[in-house]
Scaffold this active site. Structure first.
Site, mmCIF file in Angstrom:
data_model
loop_
_atom_site.group_PDB
_atom_site.id
_atom_site.type_symbol
_atom_site.label_atom_id
_atom_site.label_comp_id
_atom_site.label_asym_id
_atom_site.label_seq_id
_atom_site.Cartn_x
_atom_site.Cartn_y
_atom_site.Cartn_z
ATOM 1 N N GLU A 1 0.834 -1.206 0.000
ATOM 2 C CA GLU A 1 0.000 0.000 0.000
ATOM 3 C C GLU A 1 0.872 1.260 0.000
ATOM 4 O OE1 GLU A 1 -4.081 -0.872 2.249
ATOM 5 O OE2 GLU A 1 -2.340 -1.345 3.493
ATOM 6 N N LYS B 1 -12.409 3.105 1.377
ATOM 7 C CA LYS B 1 -11.215 2.386 0.927
ATOM 8 C C LYS B 1 -11.686 1.120 0.201
ATOM 9 C CE LYS B 1 -6.747 0.730 2.600
ATOM 10 N NZ LYS B 1 -5.882 0.568 3.776
#
Length: 124
Positions: free
Chosen positions: A22, A100
């Protein structure tokens, strides 16, 4: 206060998250804002100076959200809320939702996220 300014679907690419990939690749986040603001003066005057500029809110949100890497979107949402309250004295409270949709979760889902609400602390 029942008056609200809202911005929904602000999309930003950032490198927030716990997982190493990420931080490397990043992902797209969605941000929704709801600001409690007394809009009675702006409704009477029809002047931008009597409200909170959407453009300025988007700039403030973008700077707060992208200003550092957060491991948790809870922390990112808190930073956005704090920045809005610090920058815009007319804002009485704010709700920040961070979406998200590409979270690294071993499941099929359309979205995950957090929503937090913060209010201006009255002066003592």
């Amino acid at each position: 206060m029942s008056d609200r300014i809202f911005i929904t679907g602000l999309t930003l690419h950032a490198y927030h998250g716990v997982m190493a990939h990420e931080a490397k690749v990043g992902q797209t986040f969605g941000i929704d804002l709801e600001l409690a603001v007394d809009l009675s003066e702006a409704a009477r005057s029809d002047k931008v100076a009597d409200t909170v500029s959407y453009d300025a809110v988007v700039i403030c949100t973008t700077e707060a959200f992208l200003g550092q890497r957060f491991r948790l979107i809870e922390a990112a949402a808190g930073r956005v809320a704090d920045a809005i309250l610090a920058t815009f004295p007319r804002v009485e409270s704010i709700a920040v939702t961070i979406h998200k949709p590409h979270a690294p979760v071993a499941a099929t889902f359309s979205d995950v996220g957090v929503r937090l609400e913060r209010a201006r602390t009255p002066a003592r």
